[in-house]
Scaffold this motif. Sequence first.
Motif, PDB file in Angstrom:
ATOM      1  N   LEU A 181       9.340  -3.576  -2.120  1.00  0.00           N
ATOM      2  CA  LEU A 181       9.537  -2.861  -0.861  1.00  0.00           C
ATOM      3  C   LEU A 181       8.175  -2.667  -0.223  1.00  0.00           C
ATOM      4  N   GLU A 182       8.033  -3.124   1.012  1.00  0.00           N
ATOM      5  CA  GLU A 182       6.805  -2.837   1.753  1.00  0.00           C
ATOM      6  C   GLU A 182       7.098  -1.740   2.763  1.00  0.00           C
ATOM      7  N   LEU A 183       6.353  -0.652   2.663  1.00  0.00           N
ATOM      8  CA  LEU A 183       6.421   0.435   3.640  1.00  0.00           C
ATOM      9  C   LEU A 183       5.308   0.232   4.666  1.00  0.00           C
ATOM     10  N   GLY A 184       5.626   0.383   5.938  1.00  0.00           N
ATOM     11  CA  GLY A 184       4.602   0.278   6.975  1.00  0.00           C
ATOM     12  C   GLY A 184       3.989  -1.104   7.051  1.00  0.00           C
ATOM     13  N   CYS A 185       4.778  -2.103   7.402  1.00  0.00           N
ATOM     14  CA  CYS A 185       4.288  -3.491   7.383  1.00  0.00           C
ATOM     15  C   CYS A 185       3.259  -3.784   8.462  1.00  0.00           C
ATOM     16  N   GLY A 186       3.140  -2.907   9.465  1.00  0.00           N
ATOM     17  CA  GLY A 186       2.164  -3.184  10.521  1.00  0.00           C
ATOM     18  C   GLY A 186       2.482  -4.501  11.205  1.00  0.00           C
ATOM     19  N   THR A 187       1.481  -5.349  11.354  1.00  0.00           N
ATOM     20  CA  THR A 187       1.694  -6.612  12.067  1.00  0.00           C
ATOM     21  C   THR A 187       2.040  -7.775  11.144  1.00  0.00           C
ATOM     22  N   GLY A 188       2.244  -7.509   9.847  1.00  0.00           N
ATOM     23  CA  GLY A 188       2.882  -8.488   8.975  1.00  0.00           C
ATOM     24  C   GLY A 188       2.011  -9.341   8.090  1.00  0.00           C
ATOM     25  N   GLN A 189       0.695  -9.172   8.107  1.00  0.00           N
ATOM     26  CA  GLN A 189      -0.142 -10.076   7.325  1.00  0.00           C
ATOM     27  C   GLN A 189       0.046  -9.923   5.815  1.00  0.00           C
ATOM     28  N   ASP A 190       0.260  -8.707   5.331  1.00  0.00           N
ATOM     29  CA  ASP A 190       0.507  -8.530   3.896  1.00  0.00           C
ATOM     30  C   ASP A 190       1.870  -9.094   3.513  1.00  0.00           C
ATOM     31  N   ALA A 191       2.868  -8.860   4.350  1.00  0.00           N
ATOM     32  CA  ALA A 191       4.205  -9.399   4.084  1.00  0.00           C
ATOM     33  C   ALA A 191       4.161 -10.916   4.004  1.00  0.00           C
ATOM     34  N   ASP A 233      11.395  -6.817   0.780  1.00  0.00           N
ATOM     35  CA  ASP A 233      12.113  -5.987   1.746  1.00  0.00           C
ATOM     36  C   ASP A 233      11.038  -5.298   2.585  1.00  0.00           C
ATOM     37  N   THR A 234      10.849  -5.760   3.803  1.00  0.00           N
ATOM     38  CA  THR A 234       9.760  -5.304   4.656  1.00  0.00           C
ATOM     39  C   THR A 234      10.271  -4.274   5.654  1.00  0.00           C
ATOM     40  N   THR A 235       9.541  -3.155   5.794  1.00  0.00           N
ATOM     41  CA  THR A 235       9.963  -2.096   6.709  1.00  0.00           C
ATOM     42  C   THR A 235       8.787  -1.549   7.501  1.00  0.00           C
ATOM     43  N   ASP A 236       9.106  -0.964   8.638  1.00  0.00           N
ATOM     44  CA  ASP A 236       8.140  -0.210   9.427  1.00  0.00           C
ATOM     45  C   ASP A 236       8.924   0.810  10.249  1.00  0.00           C
ATOM     46  N   ALA A 237       8.264   1.891  10.614  1.00  0.00           N
ATOM     47  CA  ALA A 237       8.942   2.946  11.374  1.00  0.00           C
ATOM     48  C   ALA A 237       9.031   2.648  12.858  1.00  0.00           C
ATOM     49  N   THR A 238       8.296   1.647  13.341  1.00  0.00           N
ATOM     50  CA  THR A 238       8.235   1.405  14.781  1.00  0.00           C
ATOM     51  C   THR A 238       8.729   0.010  15.148  1.00  0.00           C
ATOM     52  N   SER A 239       9.570  -0.041  16.155  1.00  0.00           N
ATOM     53  CA  SER A 239      10.140  -1.312  16.592  1.00  0.00           C
ATOM     54  C   SER A 239       9.089  -2.255  17.154  1.00  0.00           C
ATOM     55  N   ALA A 240       8.055  -1.717  17.794  1.00  0.00           N
ATOM     56  CA  ALA A 240       7.013  -2.567  18.382  1.00  0.00           C
ATOM     57  C   ALA A 240       6.261  -3.343  17.308  1.00  0.00           C
ATOM     58  N   LEU A 241       5.972  -2.709  16.175  1.00  0.00           N
ATOM     59  CA  LEU A 241       5.275  -3.417  15.100  1.00  0.00           C
ATOM     60  C   LEU A 241       6.199  -4.403  14.400  1.00  0.00           C
ATOM     61  N   ILE A 242       7.466  -4.086  14.288  1.00  0.00           N
ATOM     62  CA  ILE A 242       8.418  -5.035  13.720  1.00  0.00           C
ATOM     63  C   ILE A 242       8.463  -6.307  14.564  1.00  0.00           C
ATOM     64  N   ARG A 243       8.492  -6.138  15.887  1.00  0.00           N
ATOM     65  CA  ARG A 243       8.477  -7.311  16.778  1.00  0.00           C
ATOM     66  C   ARG A 243       7.181  -8.095  16.620  1.00  0.00           C
ATOM     67  N   LYS A 244       6.056  -7.386  16.485  1.00  0.00           N
ATOM     68  CA  LYS A 244       4.762  -8.050  16.355  1.00  0.00           C
ATOM     69  C   LYS A 244       4.670  -8.824  15.039  1.00  0.00           C
ATOM     70  N   ALA A 245       5.222  -8.274  13.956  1.00  0.00           N
ATOM     71  CA  ALA A 245       5.206  -8.970  12.671  1.00  0.00           C
ATOM     72  C   ALA A 245       6.001 -10.274  12.742  1.00  0.00           C
ATOM     73  N   LYS A 246       7.122 -10.244  13.449  1.00  0.00           N
ATOM     74  CA  LYS A 246       7.915 -11.468  13.593  1.00  0.00           C
ATOM     75  C   LYS A 246       7.191 -12.477  14.481  1.00  0.00           C
ATOM     76  N   GLU A 247       6.596 -11.985  15.544  1.00  0.00           N
ATOM     77  CA  GLU A 247       5.883 -12.853  16.490  1.00  0.00           C
ATOM     78  C   GLU A 247       4.684 -13.539  15.837  1.00  0.00           C
ATOM     79  N   ARG A 248       3.919 -12.794  15.066  1.00  0.00           N
ATOM     80  CA  ARG A 248       2.675 -13.339  14.499  1.00  0.00           C
ATOM     81  C   ARG A 248       2.881 -14.143  13.230  1.00  0.00           C
TER      82      ARG A 248
END
Length: 196
Positions: free
Chosen positions: A43-53, A64-79
């Motif tokens: 479980l990853e808490l607070g994935c940020g922009t996704g580099q660790d994931a 199982d990657t998670t973050d509290a904010t939709s904007a960072l979730i979108r950024k992790a998928k984008e990057r």
Amino acid sequence: MSDAETLAWYEANAPRFAFSFGTTHSVHLDGFLDRLAPGARILELGCGTGQDAARMIERGFDLDTTDATSALIRKAKERFGVEARQMRFDELDAIETYDAVWAHACLLHVARAELPDILERIRKALRPGGWHYANYKLGDGEARDPLGRLTNFPATEWLEAIYRDAAFVIDAAEKYCGKGADGVRRDWYALTVRRG
């Protein structure tokens, strides 16, 4: 994390946050992953922009990657093409589901009064003997950083005590100097612990 001002900052500043950290995964990540069996459930808490994931997926872990904010979730998928789900720390209610919980530079935003409950949720989510990593900016009391984000700024002794109180066994701890999104260089403390 449930502090409204902190969540709002991440929602509004996801592009700036992504630009601040490039594409390199955490320097502590591979050493942590080396403790785990191949294909372990993380479980990853607070994935940020996704580099660790992205690195965990590259190494073949079940993530199982998670973050509290939709904007960072979108950024992790984008990057990085990372699929994450939206979840605050206080919404974690899994029981013995994960072999490890990775929480890089995120639990530092939990209010001190709330941190014991979050650690208990993490402990319950881990399978017996499961591993957990988190790192914190050190300080002498809860405050807002220059960006207005709530930060718990613990002392090492206080931090170790609440982990032990939550029935974690501290396996490794490292104090180091680092810089966060606010641009301030501070002492940080990284803990690698095991569910007792």
